[in-house]
Design a protein around this motif. Structure first.
Motif, PDB file in Angstrom:
ATOM      1  N   LYS A 163     -79.873 -19.796  51.970  1.00 44.32           N
ATOM      2  CA  LYS A 163     -79.057 -18.911  52.789  1.00 44.32           C
ATOM      3  C   LYS A 163     -78.096 -19.732  53.641  1.00 44.32           C
ATOM      4  O   LYS A 163     -78.358 -20.895  53.936  1.00 44.32           O
ATOM      5  CB  LYS A 163     -79.943 -18.066  53.717  1.00 44.32           C
ATOM      6  CG  LYS A 163     -80.694 -16.944  53.028  1.00 44.32           C
ATOM      7  CD  LYS A 163     -81.444 -16.113  54.064  1.00 44.32           C
ATOM      8  CE  LYS A 163     -82.064 -14.871  53.435  1.00 44.32           C
ATOM      9  NZ  LYS A 163     -82.758 -14.038  54.468  1.00 44.32           N
ATOM     10  N   PRO A 164     -76.982 -19.123  54.085  1.00 43.92           N
ATOM     11  CA  PRO A 164     -76.024 -19.878  54.904  1.00 43.92           C
ATOM     12  C   PRO A 164     -76.601 -20.278  56.250  1.00 43.92           C
ATOM     13  O   PRO A 164     -77.379 -19.538  56.863  1.00 43.92           O
ATOM     14  CB  PRO A 164     -74.852 -18.914  55.055  1.00 43.92           C
ATOM     15  CG  PRO A 164     -75.386 -17.561  54.739  1.00 43.92           C
ATOM     16  CD  PRO A 164     -76.503 -17.767  53.764  1.00 43.92           C
ATOM     17  N   LEU A 165     -76.198 -21.468  56.708  1.00 43.86           N
ATOM     18  CA  LEU A 165     -76.555 -21.930  58.044  1.00 43.86           C
ATOM     19  C   LEU A 165     -75.833 -21.100  59.101  1.00 43.86           C
ATOM     20  O   LEU A 165     -74.829 -20.434  58.799  1.00 43.86           O
ATOM     21  CB  LEU A 165     -76.168 -23.397  58.194  1.00 43.86           C
ATOM     22  CG  LEU A 165     -77.055 -24.425  57.498  1.00 43.86           C
ATOM     23  CD1 LEU A 165     -76.367 -25.784  57.470  1.00 43.86           C
ATOM     24  CD2 LEU A 165     -78.400 -24.537  58.220  1.00 43.86           C
ATOM     25  N   LEU A 199     -70.356 -16.329  53.776  1.00 42.18           N
ATOM     26  CA  LEU A 199     -70.073 -16.381  52.352  1.00 42.18           C
ATOM     27  C   LEU A 199     -69.521 -15.040  51.881  1.00 42.18           C
ATOM     28  O   LEU A 199     -69.862 -13.991  52.423  1.00 42.18           O
ATOM     29  CB  LEU A 199     -71.347 -16.676  51.545  1.00 42.18           C
ATOM     30  CG  LEU A 199     -72.243 -17.844  51.971  1.00 42.18           C
ATOM     31  CD1 LEU A 199     -73.469 -17.900  51.058  1.00 42.18           C
ATOM     32  CD2 LEU A 199     -71.484 -19.154  51.921  1.00 42.18           C
ATOM     33  N   LYS A 200     -68.682 -15.093  50.867  1.00 38.90           N
ATOM     34  CA  LYS A 200     -68.320 -13.862  50.166  1.00 38.90           C
ATOM     35  C   LYS A 200     -68.056 -14.192  48.704  1.00 38.90           C
ATOM     36  O   LYS A 200     -67.609 -15.296  48.365  1.00 38.90           O
ATOM     37  CB  LYS A 200     -67.119 -13.177  50.811  1.00 38.90           C
ATOM     38  CG  LYS A 200     -65.792 -13.904  50.722  1.00 38.90           C
ATOM     39  CD  LYS A 200     -64.694 -13.066  51.380  1.00 38.90           C
ATOM     40  CE  LYS A 200     -63.326 -13.757  51.316  1.00 38.90           C
ATOM     41  NZ  LYS A 200     -62.261 -12.940  51.968  1.00 38.90           N
ATOM     42  N   ILE A 201     -68.370 -13.217  47.851  1.00 43.90           N
ATOM     43  CA  ILE A 201     -68.203 -13.357  46.403  1.00 43.90           C
ATOM     44  C   ILE A 201     -67.166 -12.334  45.962  1.00 43.90           C
ATOM     45  O   ILE A 201     -67.326 -11.129  46.208  1.00 43.90           O
ATOM     46  CB  ILE A 201     -69.525 -13.116  45.657  1.00 43.90           C
ATOM     47  CG1 ILE A 201     -70.666 -13.942  46.264  1.00 43.90           C
ATOM     48  CG2 ILE A 201     -69.353 -13.410  44.173  1.00 43.90           C
ATOM     49  CD1 ILE A 201     -70.527 -15.423  46.113  1.00 43.90           C
ATOM     50  N   GLY A 234     -79.900 -12.019  50.219  1.00 43.51           N
ATOM     51  CA  GLY A 234     -78.863 -12.842  50.831  1.00 43.51           C
ATOM     52  C   GLY A 234     -78.915 -14.305  50.466  1.00 43.51           C
ATOM     53  O   GLY A 234     -78.172 -15.112  51.030  1.00 43.51           O
ATOM     54  N   TYR A 235     -79.758 -14.684  49.511  1.00 42.57           N
ATOM     55  CA  TYR A 235     -79.805 -16.050  49.026  1.00 42.57           C
ATOM     56  C   TYR A 235     -78.708 -16.263  47.980  1.00 42.57           C
ATOM     57  O   TYR A 235     -78.455 -15.390  47.145  1.00 42.57           O
ATOM     58  CB  TYR A 235     -81.167 -16.373  48.395  1.00 42.57           C
ATOM     59  CG  TYR A 235     -82.288 -16.523  49.379  1.00 42.57           C
ATOM     60  CD1 TYR A 235     -82.754 -17.773  49.752  1.00 42.57           C
ATOM     61  CD2 TYR A 235     -82.899 -15.398  49.948  1.00 42.57           C
ATOM     62  CE1 TYR A 235     -83.801 -17.918  50.663  1.00 42.57           C
ATOM     63  CE2 TYR A 235     -83.944 -15.521  50.858  1.00 42.57           C
ATOM     64  CZ  TYR A 235     -84.383 -16.787  51.210  1.00 42.57           C
ATOM     65  OH  TYR A 235     -85.408 -16.910  52.110  1.00 42.57           O
ATOM     66  N   MET A 236     -78.092 -17.423  48.028  1.00 40.96           N
ATOM     67  CA  MET A 236     -77.001 -17.732  47.106  1.00 40.96           C
ATOM     68  C   MET A 236     -77.509 -18.557  45.932  1.00 40.96           C
ATOM     69  O   MET A 236     -78.457 -19.343  46.072  1.00 40.96           O
ATOM     70  CB  MET A 236     -75.897 -18.508  47.831  1.00 40.96           C
ATOM     71  CG  MET A 236     -74.653 -18.751  46.993  1.00 40.96           C
ATOM     72  SD  MET A 236     -73.550 -19.999  47.738  1.00 40.96           S
ATOM     73  CE  MET A 236     -74.432 -21.518  47.351  1.00 40.96           C
ATOM     74  N   ARG A 237     -76.833 -18.401  44.797  1.00 42.87           N
ATOM     75  CA  ARG A 237     -77.093 -19.264  43.649  1.00 42.87           C
ATOM     76  C   ARG A 237     -75.763 -19.654  43.022  1.00 42.87           C
ATOM     77  O   ARG A 237     -74.958 -18.788  42.674  1.00 42.87           O
ATOM     78  CB  ARG A 237     -77.932 -18.540  42.598  1.00 42.87           C
ATOM     79  CG  ARG A 237     -78.367 -19.451  41.423  1.00 42.87           C
ATOM     80  CD  ARG A 237     -79.180 -20.610  41.932  1.00 42.87           C
ATOM     81  NE  ARG A 237     -80.002 -21.243  40.906  1.00 42.87           N
ATOM     82  CZ  ARG A 237     -80.707 -22.339  41.089  1.00 42.87           C
ATOM     83  NH1 ARG A 237     -80.685 -22.948  42.279  1.00 42.87           N
ATOM     84  NH2 ARG A 237     -81.438 -22.858  40.131  1.00 42.87           N
TER      85      ARG A 237
END
Length: 556
Positions: free
Chosen positions: A375-377, A382-384, A438-441
């Motif tokens: 997840k972001p610090l 973030l946005k996709i 909300g985790y990124m990959r």
């Protein structure tokens, strides 16, 4: 050198108001450590070849930083000048950055893998006034290499060489003779030199070159505010403090080593242990002997360390966490590392331009470390987006944009390449998705970069060179997976009519053009024609499929 940190001003007020930018430099951190814990061990630098160790307390480190700073001033270095250094992880690396910060100079770390081709561009572009190298490292004579470039670098005034000897004594141009041995800090003008040019937290303090898709490296500028904002959040997420011992074997000329192996321990008033050459058996000994609690490196380092500990049937009980970035972590590796190391494996993703962006938590289930990049610090968004700039929902892969308090100050003299819009969103060039939690990959790259063991390969530059090969009509370089390094490079070529191309020939061709060895393709696939779109654009996704199953071509 005139810097153009155009990305700082527009976000300063918000970053200060939110408490992300503390207007604190590494000078402030070192001064605080000197006042509060002067006798605490700050730095241990280890030379793997012979096991030699050099230690500094915070008092000794501050004194040597002042000494080197005045020595640099004696060489004509002043505020805004660039000091380049091509060094392994060593005590001189850390002290040079601290010294540069004392007098407002900008440090420019260069990876030891760089050769004449890369160095000629970077040193000229940075207008480096001083270059500092180790005489020899891993069978390369760096002094001889830089001497061969001097005619092309009119602004480079001094080459300072660590371990340079003359008649059994430090040579006149050696690091010892010019910077480390004379007690410059005792000179009558030392106090003025050390105080009159101290930088602010918004001045450029670091210039780090990164390979991308433009065919030439870009000089990434950072300030103390951009770097410190990330370090503070990162350390809090990893629950690191003054009692921790941080091992750094990842190169400090990368952002990973620089931010979390050089700067972070000083900010925390902790103990940094530097390893100059990666050797997993040596790392195991260091972790045990120095009671290391935390380290960070790429997946390849974690693989080596876990396998070595398992093979030796020994433990590393002091090690609490290994933060892994640079390539996805295979699930079986996390399981092996948890058993053999007994440490928490944390997955992370970041960039030279941003520092660490996402981390998994120390409290997360292990599967989060091999299924996500975290997840972001705090201070990071973030946005996709899809290719029409429309937001995408959970689980849908798209273009990754980041807005961060740790975002860089811009590319030196390349503002048109900054890739930051009016709202502060940076186009990473990566493809990613967010899950429902909300985790990124990271799911791939829209930009044309191969990451080999955490090192970006400048694909466009290598392709451009290979187009000049007399036997090649067409060429493309693509990644193929590797269990240890994450990715390696494969050259896909179409030979000219009647010509034959072999991998050994390509390797020799690139070596003759002084290309860093890590950038040279390690496989060759020969085709009769490149797959392409109706408009003639090479379909690299098809090439990647072929490299995984090269039945349609010939391996060279």
């Amino acid at each position: 050198m005139k810097f153009d940190p155009v990305l700082i001003g527009p976000r300063r007020a918000e970053s200060v108001a939110n408490g992300w930018w503390l207007d604190r430099t590494i000078n402030d951190a070192l001064d605080a450590a000197l006042a509060q814990c002067p006798e605490r061990i700050a730095l241990t630098a280890v030379r793997v070849e012979d096991g030699a160790r050099v230690r500094f307390s915070y008092r000794e480190m501050a004194r040597m930083a002042d000494r080197i700073a005045v020595g640099l001033a004696r060489l004509g270095v002043t505020s805004g000048d660039v000091v380049s250094m091509q060094l392994p992880n060593c005590w001189q690396f850390t002290l040079l950055y601290l010294a540069c910060s004392r007098i407002g100079a900008v440090v420019n770390p260069l990876m030891p893998i760089f050769r004449e081709r890369e160095l000629a561009f970077m040193l000229a572009h940075a207008r480096s006034k001083v270059m500092i190298v180790q005489k020899r490292y891993r069978n390369v004579d760096y002094e001889q290499m830089i001497d061969g470039l001097r005619a092309r670098l009119p602004e480079l005034r001094h080459l300072v060489v660590i371990d340079a000897q003359q008649d059994g004594r430090p040579a006149p141009h050696s690091f010892d003779a010019l910077l480390a041995l004379p007690e410059w800090e005792r000179e009558s003008d030392a106090a003025a030199l050390l105080s009159q040019h101290r930088p602010t937290a918004d001045d450029v303090t670091q210039l780090l070159y990164t390979s991308g898709t433009t065919g030439e490296p870009k000089g990434t500028m950072h300030t103390a505010n951009t770097l410190m904002s990330n370090i503070v959040a990162y350390a809090e997420a990893m629950r690191l403090g003054a009692d921790d011992v941080v091992l750094m074997a990842s190169p400090m000329a990368h952002q990973t080593g620089f931010m979390y192996g050089l700067m972070m321990p000083i900010v925390l008033q902790a103990h940094a242990v530097l390893q100059d050459v990666w050797d997993p058996a040596a790392a195991v000994r260091l972790i045990d002997e120095e009671r290391v609690t935390f380290t960070m490196a790429s997946t390849a380092f974690l693989t080596d360390l876990a396998q070595t500990v398992a093979a030796k049937r020994t433990g590393v009980p002091s090690l609490r966490a290994f933060l892994c970035a640079g390539a996805p972590i295979p699930g079986p590796l996390v399981e092996q590392a948890r058993v053999s190391l007994g440490a928490k494996v944390v997955s992370a993703w970041g960039m030279t331009e941003l520092g660490a962006v996402t981390l998994t938590s120390l409290d997360d289930d292990d599967e989060r470390s091999f299924n996500t990049d975290g997840k972001p610090l705090p201070g990071v968004e973030l946005k996709i987006l899809d290719h029409d700039d429309r937001p995408l929902g959970p689980g849908v892969t798209g273009r990754l944009f980041v807005r961060s308090c740790s975002g860089f100050a811009g590319y030196l003299e390349r503002a048109h390449l900054n890739g930051v819009d009016d709202d502060g969103w940076f186009d990473t060039g990566d493809m990613a998705y967010l899950d429902e939690r909300g985790y990124m990959r990271i799911a791939g790259r829209s930009k044309d970069v191969i990451i080999r063991g955490g090192e970006n390969i400048p694909v466009v530059e290598i392709e451009t060179l290979l187009y000049r090969h007399p036997s090649i009509a067409d060429v493309a370089i693509v990644a193929y997976p590797d269990a240890r390094l994450g990715e390696r490079a494969c050259a896909v070529v179409v030979p000219k009519e009647g010509a034959r191309v072999e991998l050994a020939d390509l390797v020799d061709f690139l070596k003759q053009r002084q290309v860093a060895l890590q950038y040279i393709p390690e496989r060759l696939l020969v085709l009769d024609a490149m797959p392409s779109t109706p408009t003639g654009k090479v379909q690299k996704f098809r090439l990647r499929e072929m490299v995984r199953d090269p039945a349609e071509g010939r391996e060279g």
